[in-house]
Scaffold this motif. Sequence first.
Motif, mmCIF file in Angstrom:
data_model
loop_
_atom_site.group_PDB
_atom_site.id
_atom_site.type_symbol
_atom_site.label_atom_id
_atom_site.label_comp_id
_atom_site.label_asym_id
_atom_site.label_seq_id
_atom_site.Cartn_x
_atom_site.Cartn_y
_atom_site.Cartn_z
ATOM 1 N N UNK A 365 19.921 34.248 62.809
ATOM 2 C CA UNK A 365 21.005 33.824 63.702
ATOM 3 C C UNK A 365 21.582 32.485 63.273
ATOM 4 N N UNK A 366 20.711 31.541 62.905
ATOM 5 C CA UNK A 366 21.194 30.227 62.467
ATOM 6 C C UNK A 366 22.012 30.340 61.189
ATOM 7 N N UNK A 520 22.651 23.146 59.897
ATOM 8 C CA UNK A 520 23.851 23.271 59.075
ATOM 9 C C UNK A 520 24.556 24.591 59.334
ATOM 10 N N UNK A 521 25.846 24.621 59.097
ATOM 11 C CA UNK A 521 26.598 25.874 59.234
ATOM 12 C C UNK A 521 26.703 26.507 57.852
ATOM 13 N N UNK A 522 25.937 27.561 57.639
ATOM 14 C CA UNK A 522 25.923 28.208 56.327
ATOM 15 C C UNK A 522 26.499 29.614 56.376
ATOM 16 N N UNK A 523 26.837 30.120 57.573
ATOM 17 C CA UNK A 523 27.429 31.456 57.666
ATOM 18 C C UNK A 523 28.787 31.507 56.994
ATOM 19 N N UNK A 524 29.113 32.677 56.447
ATOM 20 C CA UNK A 524 30.422 32.876 55.815
ATOM 21 C C UNK A 524 31.083 34.107 56.405
ATOM 22 N N UNK A 525 32.392 34.051 56.531
ATOM 23 C CA UNK A 525 33.110 35.134 57.191
ATOM 24 C C UNK A 525 32.859 36.466 56.483
ATOM 25 N N UNK A 526 32.407 37.484 57.222
ATOM 26 C CA UNK A 526 32.241 38.804 56.625
ATOM 27 C C UNK A 526 33.521 39.628 56.657
ATOM 28 N N UNK A 527 34.538 39.101 57.349
ATOM 29 C CA UNK A 527 35.862 39.727 57.404
ATOM 30 C C UNK A 527 36.912 38.625 57.278
ATOM 31 N N UNK A 536 34.552 35.465 53.146
ATOM 32 C CA UNK A 536 33.746 34.504 52.404
ATOM 33 C C UNK A 536 33.977 33.065 52.785
ATOM 34 N N UNK A 537 34.973 32.802 53.649
ATOM 35 C CA UNK A 537 35.260 31.424 54.034
ATOM 36 C C UNK A 537 34.200 30.931 55.020
ATOM 37 N N UNK A 538 33.839 29.671 54.876
ATOM 38 C CA UNK A 538 32.916 29.052 55.815
ATOM 39 C C UNK A 538 32.878 27.563 55.548
ATOM 40 N N UNK A 539 32.710 26.775 56.586
ATOM 41 C CA UNK A 539 32.672 25.321 56.425
ATOM 42 C C UNK A 539 31.319 24.771 56.861
ATOM 43 N N UNK A 540 30.921 23.712 56.177
ATOM 44 C CA UNK A 540 29.928 22.822 56.737
ATOM 45 C C UNK A 540 30.691 21.602 57.214
ATOM 46 N N UNK A 541 30.100 20.859 58.106
ATOM 47 C CA UNK A 541 30.828 19.696 58.607
ATOM 48 C C UNK A 541 31.186 18.778 57.440
ATOM 49 N N UNK A 542 32.492 18.654 57.213
ATOM 50 C CA UNK A 542 32.949 17.807 56.121
ATOM 51 C C UNK A 542 33.099 18.502 54.791
#
Length: 547
Positions: A365-366, A520-527, A536-542
């Motif tokens: 989930x994280x 940390x935010x490591x998830x990436x868009x599956x759509x 595949x887009x995804x951000x971590x803070x900064x």
Amino acid sequence: MSRQNMTLEQKIGQMIMCGFQTPQINTEIKTLIEEHHLGGIIYFRRNVNDKEQVGQLSIDLQQYSKQFTDIPLFISVDQEGGMVARLDWDDITLIPGNMAVGASRDVELAYEMARICGEELLRMGINMNFAPSVDINNNPKNPVIGVRSYGECPELVSEMGAAQIRGLQEANVSASAKHFPGHGDTAVDSHHGLAAVPHDEERLFAMELAPFVRAIQESVDCIMTAHVMFPAFEPEQIPSTISRKVLTDLLRNRLGFEGVIVTDCLEMHAISKEFGIPEGTIRAVEAGADLILISHRFTEQVNAIHALVDAVRSGRISEQRIDESVDRILALKAKRQMEKLTAITENYAEGFGSESSKKAVQLLCERSITLVKDEGQLPLRKDERTLVIWPEVRQRTEVDEPIIQAYTLATALQPSMSQVDEYRIGTYPDAAEVQAAVAHAKDYDQVIVITYNAVSELHEGQVNIVKQLTQHSNVRVIVASTRNPYDFNQFPEAKTYLCCYENRPATMTALAKVLLGESPTVGRLPVSINETYGFGFGQQLGSTVQV
């Protein structure tokens, strides 16, 4: 019992899977087993109270059937994870849904989720899971697949689907890849109508069929059909479930699938309203289906069995065709040793919801939480007045969240913040409810708006809450979607947007850790949400990750 010693009625009974209405054996299911030689059962929420009751029900069904045959029952369920989970108690391990798995990009954890799920299902006597859905969700308007898909990319869906098939089957539970040849690119729910996927063969092999090809390579036990038309393979306006060109010519002959073909439920309107269930049963068998699923009504179940027997007696279907399916069914039951069912023991509860299993779920989930946009609003200020606007699901459906959740994002945030309040709305807030929510939120410094399918026109009240709050500069607004990620297109002015893919407790705990800057935010868009925020887009803070 070998197939050679079976009567026609016994063989046809093996090809039928039925549901029934109660959490204990009732007269109707007894009749189906005793008089109609039923070979398979499917559980729904109406059949399940807790794990002990389900385990005992499975034992009771198998023991009742054993009075009449030595062939064990298939006992199945739709336990996909996430929003599609018939069994969702706190003392079992509820795995995340497919889109969360896809967002994590973690193949090993995908496998582990399915293995855990399979082991716990088997301890309840459930030997077949109608999962995973390997539909590719490349249509944002799809009303029935959505987060049940791993994503829009055939490679991702194939990889995650294969991992979960492996996990289930290594736990000795039959997996069922669904919905063949693909239900992802439709805008009609086959529960309610007949949908079509109009693409040519080249596109279908590159996209929709790719995960099924991989599933076959993974030796998946079953493949479930879709009540969807594919004119590239079947020129007649009939759904794949009753198309010989799709089930036999394509799936059996071209793709080489040797396992059990199971239909989606024939009571869905795409079959029942268009053809009728008895005729749909006959046509599905003519097309090449081995196992016919009729989930709800006893009268329809009996009528379908009689219709199939009559079709063979009249010569419309050959007994050899029946024998082919029965051989596949018996082979699968022997392969999975379905005759073995351990009685519930004093230490029965120890095989469910272990700390290690729940830690694995929490980790996935994280890794799934996806930060799409943040204009300097995260992490949350822990000492500021914070409000969570929570849309509660007030009506349960067979493929939906439990109603009125006790554990929400506010619950997860409260131990770490000085003031967190919650304001509940419905998923379909009317104008008065919208205005009340907005007025209440103006007294807070930061407001987290949770959305649930706001992309739907029926949920425009959720969109209006976000839009009105973002116009007030004195309130920081963070939006997190808890189902389909496309909600962002309804309010692109939002300064912070995250995708969670479901609203279950483990996911809300993971979201809280992200919002607080503890994870940390490591998830990436599956759509792809839109051209700016693609697959595949995804951000971590900064920082930003794009794959």
